[in-house]
Design an enzyme around this catalytic site. Structure first.
Site, PDB file in Angstrom:
ATOM      1  N   LYS A 160       0.808  -1.213   0.000  1.00 19.74           N
ATOM      2  CA  LYS A 160       0.000   0.000   0.000  1.00 19.74           C
ATOM      3  C   LYS A 160       0.845   1.268   0.000  1.00 19.74           C
ATOM      4  CE  LYS A 160      -4.295  -1.768   1.966  1.00 19.74           C
ATOM      5  NZ  LYS A 160      -4.001  -3.178   1.858  1.00 19.74           N
ATOM      6  N   GLU A 244      -3.058   6.871   7.299  1.00 18.86           N
ATOM      7  CA  GLU A 244      -3.507   7.933   6.417  1.00 18.86           C
ATOM      8  C   GLU A 244      -4.771   8.577   6.971  1.00 18.86           C
ATOM      9  OE1 GLU A 244      -3.920   5.730   2.824  1.00 18.86           O
ATOM     10  OE2 GLU A 244      -5.952   5.068   3.262  1.00 18.86           O
ATOM     11  N   ASN A 279     -14.827  -2.973   8.159  1.00 15.88           N
ATOM     12  CA  ASN A 279     -14.101  -2.750   6.909  1.00 15.88           C
ATOM     13  C   ASN A 279     -14.211  -3.921   5.934  1.00 15.88           C
ATOM     14  OD1 ASN A 279     -12.955  -0.154   7.712  1.00 15.88           O
ATOM     15  ND2 ASN A 279     -11.708  -1.349   9.134  1.00 15.88           N
ATOM     16  N   GLU A 319      -9.687   0.552  -6.038  1.00 12.96           N
ATOM     17  CA  GLU A 319     -10.689   0.972  -5.061  1.00 12.96           C
ATOM     18  C   GLU A 319     -10.509   2.448  -4.718  1.00 12.96           C
ATOM     19  OE1 GLU A 319     -10.870  -1.636  -1.718  1.00 12.96           O
ATOM     20  OE2 GLU A 319     -11.374  -3.369  -2.958  1.00 12.96           O
ATOM     21  N   GLU A 332      -6.666   1.588  -2.804  1.00 12.05           N
ATOM     22  CA  GLU A 332      -5.725   0.506  -3.056  1.00 12.05           C
ATOM     23  C   GLU A 332      -6.096  -0.168  -4.370  1.00 12.05           C
ATOM     24  OE1 GLU A 332      -6.028  -2.467  -0.036  1.00 12.05           O
ATOM     25  OE2 GLU A 332      -8.176  -2.766  -0.319  1.00 12.05           O
ATOM     26  N   ASN A 334      -6.365  -4.024  -5.945  1.00 13.36           N
ATOM     27  CA  ASN A 334      -6.328  -5.460  -5.704  1.00 13.36           C
ATOM     28  C   ASN A 334      -5.964  -6.166  -6.999  1.00 13.36           C
ATOM     29  OD1 ASN A 334      -7.180  -5.624  -2.876  1.00 13.36           O
ATOM     30  ND2 ASN A 334      -9.083  -4.745  -3.636  1.00 13.36           N
ATOM     31  N   ARG A 336      -6.067  -9.006  -8.333  1.00 14.61           N
ATOM     32  CA  ARG A 336      -6.682 -10.339  -8.363  1.00 14.61           C
ATOM     33  C   ARG A 336      -8.144 -10.196  -8.737  1.00 14.61           C
ATOM     34  NH1 ARG A 336      -9.710  -9.587  -3.896  1.00 14.61           N
ATOM     35  NH2 ARG A 336      -8.804  -8.555  -2.078  1.00 14.61           N
ATOM     36  N   PHE A 392     -22.496  -7.013  14.324  1.00 10.60           N
ATOM     37  CA  PHE A 392     -22.934  -7.135  12.932  1.00 10.60           C
ATOM     38  C   PHE A 392     -22.423  -8.399  12.261  1.00 10.60           C
ATOM     39  CE2 PHE A 392     -22.850  -2.473  13.680  1.00 10.60           C
ATOM     40  CZ  PHE A 392     -24.210  -2.250  13.599  1.00 10.60           C
TER      41      PHE A 392
END
Length: 711
Positions: A160, A244, A279, A319, A332, A334, A336, A392
C-alpha cells in the site's frame, strides 16, 4: 449438458455443467444470459489449470475452465477432503493439515502438486496466495503460468505504501497521509497527530478488511497499532503498517479494470461497496446510484492510468473512497479477482475468469472501451455463517444440516462452495455463498434479492440473512443514501433484527395460529381418514392464545378449505396456502400479500420458531386452558453475565492480559480472541477483581465457553 441460446450478434454460447454437488447458476434476463463464455475452439489456452484456493471461488473458476474444455486440479487441506471444490475438479491433491499456513499458504506443497499433476497454469482466486509475488516468481521459475498480473505489478500494488506513491506519479487522486512505514506505537501516535484525527491504520500488505483500524485519539491509535500489526502478521506474514487520513462518511466505490500484455486496458464500470462492517463488504451493487457519467468516466480513466503505469495485465480492481461532493481518492489496487466480480459480469456480459485465462495465455482483449455496456442492475449479498446480532457478524461454526439455494427463482445466481452436510470450521472464512440478483432496474434487482433471501434455506449454523434482508429493505438503502458508516449509524446499539410493526405482529401471530391449527388437524388424520372413526364432525373454530415477544394475544381461528381467518386484537387477518408441514419453505398469502416464511422448529408444546421477513421469531401457541395454567409456572432466572466473560465466538486465544487477583477497570482488555484471522479484544463489563481465568494463549475455545470469572 444444457445450452442457452444467445443472440447471433454476440456469438456466445453458455454451456452449463450440471454437478449434483454444485448448484451455482448464472443470471438470466429474458432469453439472454447475463454473462457468458465466448468459446472459440481454435483459440488454444491451457490443457490443465490448478486452482490454488478453496470454496466458492475455486468452484467459480472451475465452472469457466470446464466450459473452455480445460481440466482442473483442486488442492485441499485434510479437513476439506470432501469439499465441493474437490469433488468438482478432475484431480485433487491434499496439501496439508487444516491451518492455512500449513496447507493453502504452503507454497512448497502447492508447487509439488503442480509438478505431480502436470498443471500448466495456476489460478489463485482471491486471498491466500493470490497477491503473493514470491509465489508468482516460483511459478515463473518452473514455466508455470500465473493467471494474474506479472510479479512487478503484484509487488507495486500489493504494498500500500509503494502503490500510493505510484498512484501519485500516475496523477491519480490519493488520500493525504504518511507515505512511509510506521516503526512502532509511539511513532504511530506521533504520525496520527501530525495528520490529524481521525486516521486509518492499515496493513501495508493487507486487504479484505484485515489489519485495519480507525483511530479517533491517541489511545485508539495505540490499540489499533497493536491489533492491526498482529492481524497483518497472521493473515499476510507482513506486520508493516501505514497511516492515512480517514475520510469521514465516504462511499467505497471501486472500478473493475481488465488489461492484456499488449498495452490494452479497459475499465468495466464500477461497483458500490459502501455497506460494510469492520471494513469488510456485506452488500455490493453495480452500477452505483451515486455516480454520474462524468465522475464514472474520470474514475475509470484514472484506474486505467494506474494499470498502465505498472504494466498491469489481467483483471484487477482499483478501489476509491468518494466523498459527498464526488471527490474521489485512491485507496488501493487489488491485483486479483474480487469477491464481488459477479455483479460486474451481470451488467457487462463478460466472463472475467475467462478473460483472465485468455490474457495469461497472451491473447489480446477482444473489446474496446466503447463496447463495455451497463445493462440493467445487479446486487450481491454476502451470505456468511455469522451471528449478525454480535458486532454485525461474529463467526458461527457447525454443519449444514439442511441447505437449499434459491436458484429456482428467475434471475438469481448463487456462487457457493458448500452443500448440505458441509462443515463451516474456525479455520477458514465463514462465507457460505455470494447471492446475486439481476434486474432491468435497481428496484427489480432489490425485489428479487428480497425474495431470494426469503427462499434461502440454511440450517445448522447461525447466518446473517436477517441483517442482509434488513439492509436491502431499509428506506435509506433503497434511496441510495449510503456511506461506509451505514450500519453503525442506522443501528447504533447493534443489530436487533426486524422490528415488528403492529401489522407485522398481527401477520406473524395469525400465521403461527394457522400453522398450529393445521398441525393439529394433520395429527388427527391417518392416510386421509380420521384416526378415531367415532370422532364427531371435524372442528372448524378454535380459541387460542399466542405469545410473542413477551406479549400475549387471544385469537379466534376459523377455517374454510385452505384459508384460515384469524381475529387478532380485534383485527381480521386472512392466511391461505397449501400447507406442507414437511417443507422447509412455507409460501402463504396474508391478506392478499404473498410471503414466504420458514418454520425452523415446532414441538408438541406449541413452541414454534418462524423466520419471518428474514428474522427468526419464537412464538408459543396454546389452547386457552393451557395458557391459563402456564401463567402459574415459575420463570427461569437469566444468568448474571456482568461477572463472567464468555467467548462470543469460536476461535483461538491469542493473549490473556489478566491473572487471578488482578483488579480490572470497566472497559479494560481481558483477552484477545482470533477468529477467521480477525483479532477481537474482549473487555471487562465492570470494575472488579479477577476470581479465576479459564483459558490461556494458544487454546481453542467455542462460542459461549467461560474465559474469565470476576468477583
Amino acid at each position: 449438458m444444457a445450452a442457452y441460446m444467445i443472440t447471433s450478434t454476440l456469438r456466445r454460447v453458455l454451456l452449463v455443467a450440471k454437478h449434483a454437488s454444485f448448484q451455482s447458476r448464472c443470471c438470466v434476463a429474458s432469453s439472454r444470459v447475463q454473462y457468458s463464455t465466448v468459446y472459440d475452439s481454435n483459440e488454444k489456452t491451457f490443457d490443465k489449470i490448478l486452482i490454488a484456493n478453496r470454496g466458492e471461488i475455486a468452484c467459480r473458476v472451475m465452472k469457466t475452465c470446464k466450459k473452455m474444455g480445460i481440466k482442473t486440479v483442486a488442492v485441499h487441506s485434510d479437513v476439506d477432503a470432501s469439499a465441493v471444490h474437490v469433488k468438482m475438479a478432475d484431480e485433487a491433491v491434499c496439501v496439508g493439515p487444516a491451518p492455512t499456513n500449513k496447507s493453502y499458504l504452503n507454497m512448497d506443497a502447492i508447487m509439488d502438486a503442480i509438478r505431480k499433476t502436470g498443471s500448466q497454469a495456476v489460478h489463485p482466486g482471491y486471498g491466500f496466495l493470490s497477491e503473493n509475488k514470491e509465489f508468482a516468481k516460483r511459478l515463473a521459475a518452473e514455466d508455470v503460468v500465473f493467471i494474474g498480473p506479472d510479479t512487478h505489478a503484484i509487488h507495486a500494488m500489493g504494498d500500500k505504501i509503494e502503490s500510493k506513491l505510484l498512484a501519485k506519479a500516475a496523477n491519480v487522486n490519493v488520500i493525504p497521509g504518511f507515505d512511509g512505514v510506521v516503526e512502532n506505537v509511539e511513532d504511530a501516535v506521533k504520525i496520527a497527530g501530525e495528520i490529524g484525527y481521525p486516521v486509518m491504520i492499515k496493513a501495508s500488505a493487507g486487504g479484505g478488511g484485515k489489519g485495519m483500524r480507525i483511530a479517533w485519539n491517541d489511545d485508539e491509535t495505540r490499540e489499533g497499532f497493536r491489533l492491526s500489526s498482529q492481524e497483518a502478521a497472521s493473515s499476510f506474514g507482513d506486520d508493516r503498517l501505514l497511516i492515512e487520513k480517514f475520510v469521514d462518511n465516504p462511499r467505497h466505490i471501486e472500478i473493475q479494470v481488465l488489461a492484456d500484455k499488449h498495452g490494452n486496458a479497459l475499465w468495466l464500470n464500477e461497483r458500490e461497496c459502501s455497506i460494510q462492517r469492520r471494513n469488510q463488504k456485506v452488500v455490493e451493487e453495480a452500477p452505483s446510484t451515486f455516480l454520474d457519467p462524468e465522475t464514472r468516466r474520470a474514475m475509470g480513466e484514472q484506474a486505467v492510468q494506474l494499470a498502465k503505469a505498472v504494466q498491469y495485465s489481467s483483471a484487477g480492481t482499483v478501489e476509491f473512497l468518494v466523498d459527498s461532493n464526488k471527490n474521489f481518492y485512491f485507496l488501493e489496487m487489488n491485483t486479483r479477482l474480487q469477491v464481488e466480480h459477479p455483479i460486474t459480469e451481470c451488467i457487462t456480459g463478460l466472463d472475467l475468469v475467462q478473460q483472465m485465462i485468455r490474457v495469461a495465455k497472451g491473447f489480446p482483449l477482444l473489446h474496446k472501451q466503447e463496447d463495455i455496456p451497463i445493462n440493467g442492475w445487479a446486487i450481491e449479498s454476502r451470505v456468511y455463517a455469522e451471528d449478525p446480532y454480535k458486532s454485525f457478524g461474529l463467526p458461527s461454526i457447525g454443519r449444514l444440516s439442511q441447505y437449499q439455494e434459491p436458484i429456482h427463482l428467475p434471475k438469481v445466481r448463487v456462487d457457493s462452495g458448500i452443500q448440505e452436510g458441509s462443515d463451516i470450521s474456525i479455520y477458514y472464512d465463514p462465507m457460505i455463498s455470494k447471492l446475486v440478483t439481476y434486474g432491468a432496474t435497481r428496484a427489480e434487482a432489490l425485489q428479487r434479492m428480497e425474495a431470494a433471501l426469503d427462499n434461502y434455506v440454511i440450517r445448522g449454523v447461525t447466518h446473517n440473512i436477517p441483517l442482509l434482508r434488513e439492509i436491502i429493505t431499509h428506506p435509506r438503502f433503497i434511496s441510495g443514501d449510503i456511506t461506509t458508516n451505514f450500519l453503525p449509524e442506522e443501528y447504533p446499539e447493534g443489530f436487533k433484527g426486524h422490528q415488528l410493526t403492529s401489522e407485522g405482529r398481527r401477520e406473524l401471530v395469525a400465521t403461527a395460529a394457522a400453522l398450529y391449527v393445521s398441525a393439529q388437524l394433520r395429527s388427527q388424520r391417518f392416510l386421509g381418514n380420521l384416526r378415531v372413526s367415532t370422532t364427531p364432525q371435524e372442528q372448524r373454530q378454535w380459541e387460542l392464545c399466542v405469545e410473542l415477544e413477551k406479549g400475549s394475544h387471544t385469537v379466534a381461528v376459523s377455517r374454510s378449505g385452505s384459508t384460515f381467518t384469524v381475529e387478532v386484537d380485534g383485527v381480521t387477518v386472512e392466511v391461505s396456502g397449501e400447507w406442507n408441514l414437511a417443507s422447509a419453505l412455507l409460501p402463504v398469502t396474508i391478506n392478499r400479500t404473498p410471503r414466504v416464511l420458514q418454520c425452523l422448529s415446532r414441538d408438541a408444546g406449541g413452541d414454534i420458531t418462524l423466520q419471518y421477513l428474514g428474522t427468526q421469531f419464537k412464538v408459543r401457541v396454546l389452547s386457552q386452558l393451557v395458557s391459563t395454567l402456564s401463567a402459574h409456572m415459575p420463570e427461569k432466572v437469566p444468568e448474571d453475565t456482568s461477572s463472567i466473560l464468555r467467548s462470543p465466538m469460536p476461535g483461538s486465544v491469542v493473549a490473556v492480559s489478566v491473572k487471578p487477583g488482578d483488579v480490572v477497570a470497566e472497559g479494560q482488555e481481558i483477552c484477545v480472541i482470533e477468529a477467521m484471522k480477525m483479532q477481537n479484544s474482549l473487555i471487562a463489563a465492570k470494575a472488579a477483581k479477577v476470581k479465576s481465568v479459564h483459558c490461556k494463549a494458544g487454546e481453542t475455545v467455542g462460542e459461549g465457553d467461560l474465559l474469565v470469572q470476576l468477583e
